[in-house]
Design a protein around this motif. Structure first.
Motif, PDB file in Angstrom:
ATOM      1  N   GLU A  62       0.836  -1.203   0.000  1.00 27.99           N
ATOM      2  CA  GLU A  62       0.000   0.000   0.000  1.00 27.99           C
ATOM      3  C   GLU A  62       0.866   1.247   0.000  1.00 27.99           C
ATOM      4  O   GLU A  62       0.541   2.246  -0.680  1.00 27.99           O
ATOM      5  CB  GLU A  62      -0.919  -0.001   1.225  1.00 27.99           C
ATOM      6  CG  GLU A  62      -2.109  -0.930   1.112  1.00 27.99           C
ATOM      7  CD  GLU A  62      -2.937  -0.982   2.375  1.00 27.99           C
ATOM      8  OE1 GLU A  62      -4.127  -1.322   2.281  1.00 27.99           O
ATOM      9  OE2 GLU A  62      -2.396  -0.695   3.469  1.00 27.99           O
ATOM     10  N   GLU A  63       1.964   1.213   0.753  1.00 25.90           N
ATOM     11  CA  GLU A  63       2.871   2.354   0.770  1.00 25.90           C
ATOM     12  C   GLU A  63       3.541   2.529  -0.588  1.00 25.90           C
ATOM     13  O   GLU A  63       3.753   3.655  -1.057  1.00 25.90           O
ATOM     14  CB  GLU A  63       3.896   2.178   1.883  1.00 25.90           C
ATOM     15  CG  GLU A  63       3.261   2.262   3.271  1.00 25.90           C
ATOM     16  CD  GLU A  63       4.211   1.893   4.385  1.00 25.90           C
ATOM     17  OE1 GLU A  63       5.362   1.492   4.086  1.00 25.90           O
ATOM     18  OE2 GLU A  63       3.817   1.992   5.557  1.00 25.90           O
ATOM     19  N   VAL A  64       3.879   1.410  -1.247  1.00 28.14           N
ATOM     20  CA  VAL A  64       4.444   1.483  -2.593  1.00 28.14           C
ATOM     21  C   VAL A  64       3.461   2.161  -3.538  1.00 28.14           C
ATOM     22  O   VAL A  64       3.825   3.070  -4.305  1.00 28.14           O
ATOM     23  CB  VAL A  64       4.806   0.074  -3.105  1.00 28.14           C
ATOM     24  CG1 VAL A  64       5.150   0.111  -4.592  1.00 28.14           C
ATOM     25  CG2 VAL A  64       5.975  -0.507  -2.306  1.00 28.14           C
ATOM     26  N   VAL A  65       2.213   1.724  -3.501  1.00 29.86           N
ATOM     27  CA  VAL A  65       1.194   2.293  -4.389  1.00 29.86           C
ATOM     28  C   VAL A  65       0.953   3.763  -4.070  1.00 29.86           C
ATOM     29  O   VAL A  65       0.738   4.575  -4.974  1.00 29.86           O
ATOM     30  CB  VAL A  65      -0.104   1.469  -4.294  1.00 29.86           C
ATOM     31  CG1 VAL A  65      -1.249   2.157  -5.025  1.00 29.86           C
ATOM     32  CG2 VAL A  65       0.110   0.070  -4.869  1.00 29.86           C
ATOM     33  N   GLY A  66       0.999   4.122  -2.800  1.00 33.61           N
ATOM     34  CA  GLY A  66       0.832   5.518  -2.440  1.00 33.61           C
ATOM     35  C   GLY A  66       1.926   6.403  -3.018  1.00 33.61           C
ATOM     36  O   GLY A  66       1.675   7.541  -3.422  1.00 33.61           O
ATOM     37  N   LEU A  67       3.144   5.869  -3.076  1.00 32.79           N
ATOM     38  CA  LEU A  67       4.271   6.632  -3.609  1.00 32.79           C
ATOM     39  C   LEU A  67       4.333   6.598  -5.131  1.00 32.79           C
ATOM     40  O   LEU A  67       4.820   7.539  -5.760  1.00 32.79           O
ATOM     41  CB  LEU A  67       5.582   6.069  -3.042  1.00 32.79           C
ATOM     42  CG  LEU A  67       5.809   6.277  -1.540  1.00 32.79           C
ATOM     43  CD1 LEU A  67       6.952   5.400  -1.050  1.00 32.79           C
ATOM     44  CD2 LEU A  67       6.100   7.744  -1.246  1.00 32.79           C
ATOM     45  N   TRP A  71       2.595   2.638 -11.032  1.00 27.78           N
ATOM     46  CA  TRP A  71       3.596   1.586 -11.257  1.00 27.78           C
ATOM     47  C   TRP A  71       2.923   0.218 -11.128  1.00 27.78           C
ATOM     48  O   TRP A  71       2.483  -0.180 -10.059  1.00 27.78           O
ATOM     49  CB  TRP A  71       4.734   1.732 -10.255  1.00 27.78           C
ATOM     50  CG  TRP A  71       5.910   0.852 -10.518  1.00 27.78           C
ATOM     51  CD1 TRP A  71       6.574   0.722 -11.684  1.00 27.78           C
ATOM     52  CD2 TRP A  71       6.555   0.004  -9.560  1.00 27.78           C
ATOM     53  NE1 TRP A  71       7.616  -0.180 -11.529  1.00 27.78           N
ATOM     54  CE2 TRP A  71       7.620  -0.635 -10.247  1.00 27.78           C
ATOM     55  CE3 TRP A  71       6.334  -0.289  -8.217  1.00 27.78           C
ATOM     56  CZ2 TRP A  71       8.466  -1.542  -9.617  1.00 27.78           C
ATOM     57  CZ3 TRP A  71       7.180  -1.182  -7.591  1.00 27.78           C
ATOM     58  CH2 TRP A  71       8.234  -1.799  -8.286  1.00 27.78           C
ATOM     59  N   THR A  72       2.847  -0.495 -12.229  1.00 30.14           N
ATOM     60  CA  THR A  72       2.088  -1.752 -12.274  1.00 30.14           C
ATOM     61  C   THR A  72       2.556  -2.788 -11.255  1.00 30.14           C
ATOM     62  O   THR A  72       1.721  -3.413 -10.587  1.00 30.14           O
ATOM     63  CB  THR A  72       2.136  -2.341 -13.695  1.00 30.14           C
ATOM     64  OG1 THR A  72       1.538  -1.406 -14.591  1.00 30.14           O
ATOM     65  CG2 THR A  72       1.375  -3.658 -13.765  1.00 30.14           C
ATOM     66  N   PRO A  73       3.864  -3.067 -11.096  1.00 25.55           N
ATOM     67  CA  PRO A  73       4.263  -4.098 -10.136  1.00 25.55           C
ATOM     68  C   PRO A  73       3.798  -3.829  -8.713  1.00 25.55           C
ATOM     69  O   PRO A  73       3.485  -4.764  -7.967  1.00 25.55           O
ATOM     70  CB  PRO A  73       5.792  -4.103 -10.233  1.00 25.55           C
ATOM     71  CG  PRO A  73       6.071  -3.636 -11.625  1.00 25.55           C
ATOM     72  CD  PRO A  73       5.028  -2.594 -11.887  1.00 25.55           C
TER      73      PRO A  73
END
Length: 236
Positions: A62-67, A71-73
């Motif tokens: 979730e933190e990756v997606v927030g940043l 980005w598909t992965p």
């Protein structure tokens, strides 16, 4: 038994690559200023999935997606982690994330397969079948996609189920689940002698624990389930 996690396939982004004085090129979809933190959180999520802690992995992804929301992965791994949590709210979120990936990357086999598994699990067989068929269009030798289609066809089309299960075993002779399920359509087709070899193989594989399964557990989901290398950078 070989253990698998349903995560994005081999991923070598080369986030820190570059030569001479040229600065490293950011990965598509990751803002340059967030590269290091995305790599750290992504690696953290991968490590948590390796330790079979999907709930904690969800937080990292979730933190990756927030940043890096484009980005598909990151989206794909968030969907997979949610799928492995396997409760109703998480399944709904997983469907949304995996659907987001499929919409943007219609030939992303990991997303197609994962979403197919989810829809089969929530009793939406027609939609699941269409997704597994799309996997086979791109990869006709995908043993587990054949297996999933064999399961889905067992009630309405035993002949198709038999063909898919036989193809599964041609491609993956140690697929225990396919051995077990193939016996039924063979018996129904009036060929009980041909049902004995797969049952014998099933028993031998079960006793030897040298087998592949295909279920909803994170380590039993098929060929588009290999754990990728972590992103370049330090894992937390």
């Amino acid at each position: 038994m070989r253990r698998r996690l349903l995560t994005v396939p081999t991923l070598l982004l080369g986030l820190l690559s570059g030569c001479g004085e040229d600065p490293p090129a950011p990965a598509a979809g990751i803002p340059a200023e967030h590269l290091d933190e995305v790599a750290r959180r992504f690696n953290q999520g991968i490590g948590l999935m390796e330790r079979f802690q999907p709930e904690a992995a969800v937080q990292s992804f979730e933190e990756v997606v927030g940043l890096a929301p484009g980005w598909t992965p990151g989206r794909l791994n968030l969907g997979i982690a949610l799928l492995n949590v396997n409760d109703e709210p998480s399944r709904a979120r997983a469907e949304a994330e995996l659907g987001w990936v499929v919409e943007r990357e219609p030939r992303n086999l990991t997303a197609l397969y994962s979403l197919g598994m989810l829809l089969r699990h929530v009793d939406r067989p027609a939609e699941a079948q269409a997704l597994f068929e799309r996997v086979l269009e791109a990869d006709p030798d995908d043993a587990d996609a054949h297996y999933q289609l064999g399961i889905l066809a067992q009630e309405d089309d035993p002949a198709a189920a038999r063909l898919h299960l036989e193809r599964t075993l041609e491609l993956m002779p140690h697929h225990e689940s396919a051995c077990y399920r193939l016996a039924a359509p063979l018996r129904e087709a009036g060929e009980p002698p041909r049902a004995r070899p797969p049952l014998d193989r099933f028993r031998a594989l079960h006793e030897a624990e040298a087998r592949e399964l295909a279920g909803m557990k994170d380590r039993e989901k098929g060929p588009h389930a290999h754990l990728p290398p972590a992103l370049h950078g330090d894992a937390a």
